[in-house]
Design an enzyme around this catalytic site. Structure first.
Site, mmCIF file in Angstrom:
data_model
loop_
_atom_site.group_PDB
_atom_site.id
_atom_site.type_symbol
_atom_site.label_atom_id
_atom_site.label_comp_id
_atom_site.label_asym_id
_atom_site.label_seq_id
_atom_site.Cartn_x
_atom_site.Cartn_y
_atom_site.Cartn_z
ATOM 1 N N GLU A 47 0.662 -0.735 -0.120
ATOM 2 C CA GLU A 47 -0.065 0.647 -0.287
ATOM 3 C C GLU A 47 0.887 1.086 0.306
ATOM 4 O OE1 GLU A 47 -2.987 -0.130 2.971
ATOM 5 O OE2 GLU A 47 -3.328 2.255 2.621
ATOM 6 N N ASN A 193 -12.516 -1.242 -0.427
ATOM 7 C CA ASN A 193 -11.977 -2.281 0.668
ATOM 8 C C ASN A 193 -12.352 -1.784 1.823
ATOM 9 O OD1 ASN A 193 -9.477 -3.028 1.831
ATOM 10 N ND2 ASN A 193 -9.084 -0.848 2.421
ATOM 11 N N GLU A 194 -12.770 -2.115 2.798
ATOM 12 C CA GLU A 194 -13.283 -1.365 3.888
ATOM 13 C C GLU A 194 -14.475 -0.708 4.163
ATOM 14 O OE1 GLU A 194 -10.205 -1.061 6.722
ATOM 15 O OE2 GLU A 194 -9.592 -2.604 6.961
ATOM 16 N N TYR A 260 -6.976 -8.618 11.897
ATOM 17 C CA TYR A 260 -5.865 -8.000 12.973
ATOM 18 C C TYR A 260 -5.548 -8.914 14.217
ATOM 19 C CZ TYR A 260 -4.357 -5.414 8.171
ATOM 20 O OH TYR A 260 -4.344 -4.378 6.955
ATOM 21 N N GLU A 316 -6.475 -8.729 4.467
ATOM 22 C CA GLU A 316 -5.754 -8.400 5.337
ATOM 23 C C GLU A 316 -5.591 -9.366 6.659
ATOM 24 O OE1 GLU A 316 -6.292 -4.180 5.614
ATOM 25 O OE2 GLU A 316 -6.562 -3.531 3.404
ATOM 26 N N GLN A 362 1.783 -5.884 5.411
ATOM 27 C CA GLN A 362 2.653 -5.601 4.656
ATOM 28 C C GLN A 362 3.738 -6.204 4.250
ATOM 29 O OE1 GLN A 362 0.804 -1.748 3.187
ATOM 30 N NE2 GLN A 362 -1.020 -1.926 3.933
HETATM 31 O O1 AHR Z 1 -3.286 -2.455 6.300
HETATM 32 C C1 AHR Z 1 -2.845 -0.967 6.871
HETATM 33 C C2 AHR Z 1 -4.793 -1.079 6.482
HETATM 34 O O2 AHR Z 1 -5.061 -1.532 7.442
HETATM 35 C C3 AHR Z 1 -5.248 -0.620 5.655
HETATM 36 O O3 AHR Z 1 -4.862 0.678 4.392
HETATM 37 C C4 AHR Z 1 -7.094 -0.432 5.228
HETATM 38 O O4 AHR Z 1 -7.083 -1.403 4.451
HETATM 39 C C5 AHR Z 1 -6.817 -1.428 7.138
HETATM 40 O O5 AHR Z 1 -7.559 -1.289 7.430
#
Ligand code: AHR
Length: 524
Positions: A47, A193-194, A260, A316, A362
């Site tokens: 990103e 995205n999101e 996450y 992600e 990432q």
């Molecule tokens: O990976 C960092 C961020 O986490 C991304 O930009 C977003 O999609 C997520 O909230």
């Protein structure tokens, strides 16, 4: 769902962590092969955030830092060695503010914008569509493009696909003028995205309609069939998946999920380094919290899609620690992160009939990176080496394993207070395994000893196969808090492991895995 049940790990709670335990018994059921582990489970994510792109992947052709056409030579070679199958770009949250036309044509004409999502830094658009897609081509990986749905237009999205994939027509002509005659044949397209957050703060009903509209104009060109990915839920948002599945049905080729191993909100996250025992076990418990989350999303998806034709992509995931001061999401990476990777990949393998891609966040200098860079220096993180070690599992046949004598530690579940459906603790098995058989018939068994400070004796028995030869690789360090630095980049790296022995009488394999370490055996 049958395969999932077959592959379920049978855990025997032997004793609490800390006491000397009997050997863990791993039974590898080579006579019950499962689905193929899609190599895209080993996907990456890049990103425009911090120094992931600028300074991480790209320094530009004029840089003093050695580069190949602007791509850092050291990073390029490391990624080439890793055999990255697929890479997502340009975000993340950045994708929904990205206007692709700003990033094509002569560099001096490209407009400058502000990256409002990530620190308000100036983005000169010198890394754009050509730079990303050529990188993927040079690496031999599939690009996964995330379209701007939040602040873009349907026309903009449709033209981007035409620009990348059409052989003829107005967009192909512009592309040719910009130096690229052949289309890139991009297959993976994320529609936003999101969308529930930085991608537009939409409700699932609204996003479903938006998805239907955008996907209509995402056309196939010249035999490249697009694989359209709907922006899915975060973590425990099951309602998002429910509504999406009901409303977009077979218009999506896949639905995504973000999860996450995040250690609190902004300003309250825990550090990547110097953690204590409680933090260590909490983190791995939280990491494994992904399994029930996956199960619940898959169950919801099966209601609308009983044949399970729509895969779930975890596009992600990874650890999210307090960023180093003055950076955007730059964090160090220890053996604990490598264990988050191994435990997560073990889960993804288990559901490989439904999970067809994941993208760890990432690839460089952001969150759980493969690679860290500083000026002309580069380090490969323990997570890189874990991915390297797990390479043989890509596109191999999943082989279920069952475990006995695994100690389980209860770790705090911070969601409990707000969610009466949750339990106050998450059970964390202190050992994990996964296995696969490659096309040449070689069996690979990966095993993680999660115990922070105790080695683990292991006995591996095979059903449906006789071991004649065994070799191995190990990822280990003195302490779980260890990490690679620019001054000492090789403190942790993959090493040969010759500690596995075949018992001639029983055919079982015995080994001892050091604390907080991961071993992969190759068995013929
Ligand atoms: O990976 C960092 C961020 O986490 C991304 O930009 C977003 O999609 C997520 O909230």
């Amino acid at each position: 769902m049958k395969k999932i049940l077959l592959s379920a790990i049978a855990l025997t709670v032997a004793m609490a962590a800390g006491a000397k335990s009997d050997p863990v018994k791993v039974t590898v059921n080579a006579d019950q092969p499962g689905a193929t582990i899609n190599k895209n489970i080993y996907g990456q994510f890049s990103e425009h955030l911090g120094t992931c792109i600028y300074g991480g992947l790209w320094v530009g052709p004029e840089s003093k830092i050695p580069n190949i056409k602007g791509y850092r030579t050291d990073v390029f070679n490391a990624l080439k060695d890793l055999e990255v199958p697929v890479m997502r770009w340009p975000g993340g949250c950045y994708a929904d503010e990205y206007h692709w036309q700003d990033g094509i044509g002569p560099k001096e004409n490209r407009p400058v914008m502000v990256n409002n999502n990530w620190g308000g830094i100036v983005e000169d658009n010198s890394f754009g569509t050509h730079e990303f897609l050529n990188l993927c081509e040079m690496l031999g990986c599939e690009p996964y493009i995330s379209l701007n749905v939040g602040s873009g237009s349907v026309q903009e999205a449709a033209q981007w696909i035409e620009y990348m994939n059409a052989e003829n027509g107005p967009q192909a002509k512009i592309r040719e003028k910009n130096g690229r005659k052949e289309p890139w044949h991009v297959k993976y397209i994320g529609i936003g995205n999101e969308a529930w957050g930085c991608g537009g703060n939409m409700r699932p009903e609204y996003y479903s309609d938006i998805f239907r509209r955008y996907q209509t104009y995402c056309r196939d060109f010249n035999g490249t069939s697009l694989y359209k990915i709907a922006s899915g839920a975060t973590d425990y948002d099951y309602e998002w998946t429910e509504v999406l599945m009901d409303r977009i049905g077979s218009m999506a080729n896949a639905v995504s999920l973000h999860y996450y191993t995040v250690s609190g909100w902004v300003g309250a996250k825990k550090p990547a380094l110097g953690f204590d025992e409680d933090d260590y076990y909490w983190c791995l418990g939280k990491c494994l919290g992904i399994e029930p989350v996956i199960q619940k999303h898959l169950a919801i998806m099966s209601k609308a899609d009983p044949e399970n034709t729509i895969p779930l992509l975890v596009d992600e995931w990874g650890t999210w620690w307090e960023p180093e001061p003055g950076t955007q999401l730059y964090q160090q990476n220890t053996m604990r992160d490598a264990l988050v990777a191994s435990l997560s990949l073990d889960v993804f393998h288990k559901y490989c009939d439904r999970i067809q891609m994941t993208n760890i966040a990432q690839v460089a200098n952001v969150l759980q990176s493969m690679i860290l860079t500083k000026d002309d220096k580069m380090v490969l993180t323990p997570t890189y080496w874990l991915y390297y070690m797990y390479k043989p599992h890509k596109d191999a046949t999943f082989i279920p394993t069952s475990l006995e004598n695994v100690a389980v530690k209860l770790t705090p579940n911070e969601r409990y207070a707000a969610n009466p459906d949750e339990t106050a603790t998450r059970p964390l098995p202190l050992f994990s395994s996964t296995a696969s058989k490659d096309k040449a018939g070689k069996l690979h068994v990966s095993m993680s000893n999660v115990k922070l400070d105790q080695e683990q004796e292991v006995t591996v028995s095979l059903n449906g196969m006789k071991a004649k030869k065994v070799s191995g690789k190990i990822l280990t360090s003195d302490k779980a808090t260890d990490y690679n630095t620019f001054e000492n980049p090789d403190k942790i790296r993959l090493a040969d492991f010759d500690g596995a022995k075949i018992d001639k009488k029983t055919g079982a394999i015995t080994l001892t895995i050091p604390a907080a370490s991961i071993v992969t055996l190759e068995i013929e």
